[in-house]
Design a protein around this motif. Structure first.
Motif, PDB file in Angstrom:
ATOM      1  N   HIS A 185      15.887   3.668  -6.295  1.00  0.00           N
ATOM      2  CA  HIS A 185      15.585   4.482  -7.619  1.00  0.00           C
ATOM      3  C   HIS A 185      15.970   5.841  -7.360  1.00  0.00           C
ATOM      4  N   PRO A 186      17.458   5.942  -7.730  1.00  0.00           N
ATOM      5  CA  PRO A 186      17.876   7.230  -7.425  1.00  0.00           C
ATOM      6  C   PRO A 186      17.179   8.543  -8.557  1.00  0.00           C
ATOM      7  N   ASP A 187      16.958   7.962  -9.552  1.00  0.00           N
ATOM      8  CA  ASP A 187      16.345   9.144 -10.730  1.00  0.00           C
ATOM      9  C   ASP A 187      15.022   9.408 -10.096  1.00  0.00           C
ATOM     10  N   LEU A 188      14.027   8.545  -9.961  1.00  0.00           N
ATOM     11  CA  LEU A 188      12.874   8.907  -9.201  1.00  0.00           C
ATOM     12  C   LEU A 188      12.983   9.832  -7.986  1.00  0.00           C
ATOM     13  N   GLN A 189      13.953   9.476  -7.258  1.00  0.00           N
ATOM     14  CA  GLN A 189      14.102   9.991  -5.882  1.00  0.00           C
ATOM     15  C   GLN A 189      14.571  11.536  -6.185  1.00  0.00           C
ATOM     16  N   LYS A 190      15.267  11.861  -7.224  1.00  0.00           N
ATOM     17  CA  LYS A 190      15.737  13.180  -7.510  1.00  0.00           C
ATOM     18  C   LYS A 190      14.483  13.748  -8.047  1.00  0.00           C
ATOM     19  N   MET A 191      13.456  13.227  -8.829  1.00  0.00           N
ATOM     20  CA  MET A 191      12.429  13.972  -9.428  1.00  0.00           C
ATOM     21  C   MET A 191      11.382  14.108  -8.507  1.00  0.00           C
ATOM     22  N   TYR A 192      11.278  13.162  -7.463  1.00  0.00           N
ATOM     23  CA  TYR A 192      10.409  13.384  -6.269  1.00  0.00           C
ATOM     24  C   TYR A 192      10.781  14.582  -5.396  1.00  0.00           C
TER      25      TYR A 192
ATOM     26  N   GLN B 140      -5.076  20.898  -5.834  1.00  0.00           N
ATOM     27  CA  GLN B 140      -3.650  20.120  -5.354  1.00  0.00           C
ATOM     28  C   GLN B 140      -3.868  19.240  -4.337  1.00  0.00           C
ATOM     29  N   THR B 141      -3.561  18.224  -3.949  1.00  0.00           N
ATOM     30  CA  THR B 141      -3.470  17.164  -2.913  1.00  0.00           C
ATOM     31  C   THR B 141      -2.359  16.620  -2.724  1.00  0.00           C
ATOM     32  N   GLY B 142      -1.933  15.914  -1.610  1.00  0.00           N
ATOM     33  CA  GLY B 142      -0.573  15.188  -1.604  1.00  0.00           C
ATOM     34  C   GLY B 142       0.143  15.573  -0.604  1.00  0.00           C
ATOM     35  N   PRO B 143       1.319  14.996  -0.097  1.00  0.00           N
ATOM     36  CA  PRO B 143       1.962  15.403   1.009  1.00  0.00           C
ATOM     37  C   PRO B 143       2.737  16.672   0.793  1.00  0.00           C
ATOM     38  N   ALA B 144       3.223  16.960  -0.438  1.00  0.00           N
ATOM     39  CA  ALA B 144       3.909  18.230  -0.794  1.00  0.00           C
ATOM     40  C   ALA B 144       3.180  19.413  -0.411  1.00  0.00           C
ATOM     41  N   VAL B 145       1.964  19.358  -0.739  1.00  0.00           N
ATOM     42  CA  VAL B 145       1.154  20.742  -0.490  1.00  0.00           C
ATOM     43  C   VAL B 145       0.522  20.770   1.000  1.00  0.00           C
TER      44      VAL B 145
ATOM     45  N   ARG C 261       0.828  -1.310  -0.125  1.00  0.00           N
ATOM     46  CA  ARG C 261      -0.026  -0.118  -0.023  1.00  0.00           C
ATOM     47  C   ARG C 261       0.858   1.332  -0.076  1.00  0.00           C
ATOM     48  N   ALA C 262       2.097   1.167   0.991  1.00  0.00           N
ATOM     49  CA  ALA C 262       2.826   2.430   0.786  1.00  0.00           C
ATOM     50  C   ALA C 262       3.467   2.694  -0.666  1.00  0.00           C
ATOM     51  N   ARG C 263       3.716   1.581  -1.350  1.00  0.00           N
ATOM     52  CA  ARG C 263       4.487   1.831  -2.468  1.00  0.00           C
ATOM     53  C   ARG C 263       3.386   2.079  -3.670  1.00  0.00           C
ATOM     54  N   LEU C 264       2.420   1.626  -3.387  1.00  0.00           N
ATOM     55  CA  LEU C 264       1.212   2.307  -4.487  1.00  0.00           C
ATOM     56  C   LEU C 264       0.755   3.640  -4.172  1.00  0.00           C
ATOM     57  N   HIS C 265       0.822   3.993  -2.857  1.00  0.00           N
ATOM     58  CA  HIS C 265       0.469   5.532  -2.595  1.00  0.00           C
ATOM     59  C   HIS C 265       1.794   6.494  -3.113  1.00  0.00           C
TER      60      HIS C 265
ATOM     61  N   ASN D  31       6.840  13.637   7.238  1.00  0.00           N
ATOM     62  CA  ASN D  31       6.778  12.281   7.669  1.00  0.00           C
ATOM     63  C   ASN D  31       6.596  11.479   6.366  1.00  0.00           C
ATOM     64  N   VAL D  32       5.570  11.888   5.425  1.00  0.00           N
ATOM     65  CA  VAL D  32       5.386  11.036   4.408  1.00  0.00           C
ATOM     66  C   VAL D  32       6.411  11.201   3.217  1.00  0.00           C
ATOM     67  N   ILE D  33       6.976  12.404   3.267  1.00  0.00           N
ATOM     68  CA  ILE D  33       7.910  12.786   1.985  1.00  0.00           C
ATOM     69  C   ILE D  33       9.093  11.988   2.390  1.00  0.00           C
ATOM     70  N   LYS D  34       9.419  12.181   3.889  1.00  0.00           N
ATOM     71  CA  LYS D  34      10.674  11.254   4.258  1.00  0.00           C
ATOM     72  C   LYS D  34      10.556   9.723   3.985  1.00  0.00           C
ATOM     73  N   LYS D  35       9.399   9.224   4.185  1.00  0.00           N
ATOM     74  CA  LYS D  35       9.158   7.792   3.968  1.00  0.00           C
ATOM     75  C   LYS D  35       9.322   7.576   2.585  1.00  0.00           C
ATOM     76  N   HIS D  36       8.723   8.385   1.771  1.00  0.00           N
ATOM     77  CA  HIS D  36       8.770   8.267   0.258  1.00  0.00           C
ATOM     78  C   HIS D  36      10.160   8.170  -0.255  1.00  0.00           C
ATOM     79  N   LEU D  37      10.831   9.259   0.232  1.00  0.00           N
ATOM     80  CA  LEU D  37      12.339   9.240  -0.378  1.00  0.00           C
ATOM     81  C   LEU D  37      13.091   8.022   0.073  1.00  0.00           C
ATOM     82  N   SER D  38      12.780   7.468   1.337  1.00  0.00           N
ATOM     83  CA  SER D  38      13.611   6.184   1.779  1.00  0.00           C
ATOM     84  C   SER D  38      13.162   4.924   0.755  1.00  0.00           C
ATOM     85  N   LEU D  39      11.697   4.873   0.362  1.00  0.00           N
ATOM     86  CA  LEU D  39      11.191   3.988  -0.227  1.00  0.00           C
ATOM     87  C   LEU D  39      11.986   4.015  -1.640  1.00  0.00           C
ATOM     88  N   LEU D  40      12.343   5.188  -2.126  1.00  0.00           N
ATOM     89  CA  LEU D  40      13.004   5.421  -3.503  1.00  0.00           C
ATOM     90  C   LEU D  40      14.541   5.373  -3.464  1.00  0.00           C
TER      91      LEU D  40
END
Lengths: 259, 259
Positions: B240-247, B218-223, A163-167, B228-237
């Protein structure tokens, strides 16, 4: 649960609580009570759902089938710490939090995540919203799947990790595309252009991407390697430095992705 | 032009030439001839359009109402340099080139730009494709508007300058959103997730953006500023360094845009 209808308590009164609450009521379930830190919002939502607005979570009905906690990720622990939950099924609606954040609060835990961009004020066809479920025991998972199927055509048990990755994928496919649309349309309006001329292009881009592999239908100067057009665009953006930086960054990303 | 139907010569056999040629034929116009540097493609397209495939532009019919030059921006000058054009109306289909690139070649110049992402192999409803027109004299502009209205419900004269800026806005609203979709969906597939779960989210994001101002929905963690969510997403990436940079880049852009 004694019948096919659930008796639900809602915690929260924002976008997700509002959309799910209305969908549950339309499907014949009872929303017994609504509690929210914003008492005024709780009262408005409770009235719409034929529910009772609570002043404190202490008054939550102990015989409810589930307590749906639709508050922001950062608020969940504070809110649940306001009382003890005995044997109540606690269910959060977060895309990114694991189910286990509920461990300190109850032995019966679950997740009911509508994978969609939801706004309080924008109607959405819930039948087409995938509902991703998870629960700490099989009976509760069956209950959440039953509840999901009563409002959506697509219910799927998914682990916390998936779920976290889909999100995260959804951030690219929803939040980021909305931002590109905001940048492009605001640029057009600032330049005095009719931004509605972009609408058919946007619709067709998405239709084409969803019916094909978006990698294979990429068009535009970046993927064509058209250096003259890219140079011209960058010069048109000289008075929009933020757009110019975004243009350069995404253009390089497209070129790296396709070569 | 002696009747309401036009006699058209097509130069090019790619996405734009194919889609426009078919639309013209369906609307009752005659595509007399097709010439393309790729002779095989020219023959295939000519056959589909009931036209003659030419070996050299010298054989182009001098009594045609217009010569539509649907080749890549970088090829236009080379192609038109292959012969002299006397009094023929030369019309290009480029979003970014000014009409004046045709000055060295003919006194009668025009632009006929379908503002849409077109692929040879993907059908598109031309009625919904805005056609942006321009011409060096009023009679020829009337001819191009007439031709446009026979295939599209939305024809609009637009200056070279405005067309270039609309094309640039379209890069954000089409090429860049397709790239975000490609990144998000490919990530999901690489992680073994069911990427079709993203489809309803994508459709709803675009529907909502077009029916509202995308800045406001606009929705999502950025806005939300959800660190915490942004940090978690960056660690999931992390893998995937290219996706991490884009994120990181788009997240910062969203935050700058909304604050």
């Amino acid at each position: 649960m004694n019948s096919s209808f659930c008796r639900i308590v809602l915690i929260g009164s924002g976008n997700v609580a509002t959309r799910l609450g209305k969908a549950f009521r339309s499907a014949g379930h009872s929303v017994l009570q609504v509690w929210s830190r914003n008492r005024e919002h709780a009262e408005v939502l409770a009235r719409e759902l034929g529910a009772e607005a609570l002043r404190h979570p202490d008054a939550i009905e102990a015989t409810a089938d589930l307590v749906l906690v639709a508050v922001s990720d950062s608020a969940i622990e504070n809110v649940l710490g306001l009382r003890s939950w005995d044997n109540l099924l606690l269910v959060h609606t977060s895309g990114s939090l694991p189910m286990d954040v509920l461990v300190p609060f109850s032995t019966r835990r679950g997740v009911f995540y509508p994978f969609q961009t939801l706004s309080r004020q924008v109607e959405v066809n819930m039948q087409e919203v995938p509902v991703l479920t998870e629960a700490s025991n099989e009976n509760d998972l069956a209950l959440l799947n039953h509840l999901g199927k009563s409002i959506s055509g697509r219910v799927q048990p998914v682990s916390s990790e998936e779920r976290a990755r889909l999100h995260l994928a959804g951030v690219f496919c929803s939040n980021f595309i909305n931002h590109m649309l905001a940048l492009g349309m605001e640029y057009a309006r600032k330049e005095g252009l009719d931004s509605t001329l972009l609408d058919p292009l946007i619709r067709e881009t998405v239709r084409k991407a969803l019916e094909n592999n978006p990698r294979e239908v990429q068009t535009g100067p970046a993927v064509r390697g058209d250096a003259n057009v890219i140079k011209k665009h960058l010069s048109l953006l000289e008075s929009h430095p933020d757009l110019q930086k975004m243009y350069t960054f995404v253009t390089e990303s497209i070129q790296a992705f396709h070569h």
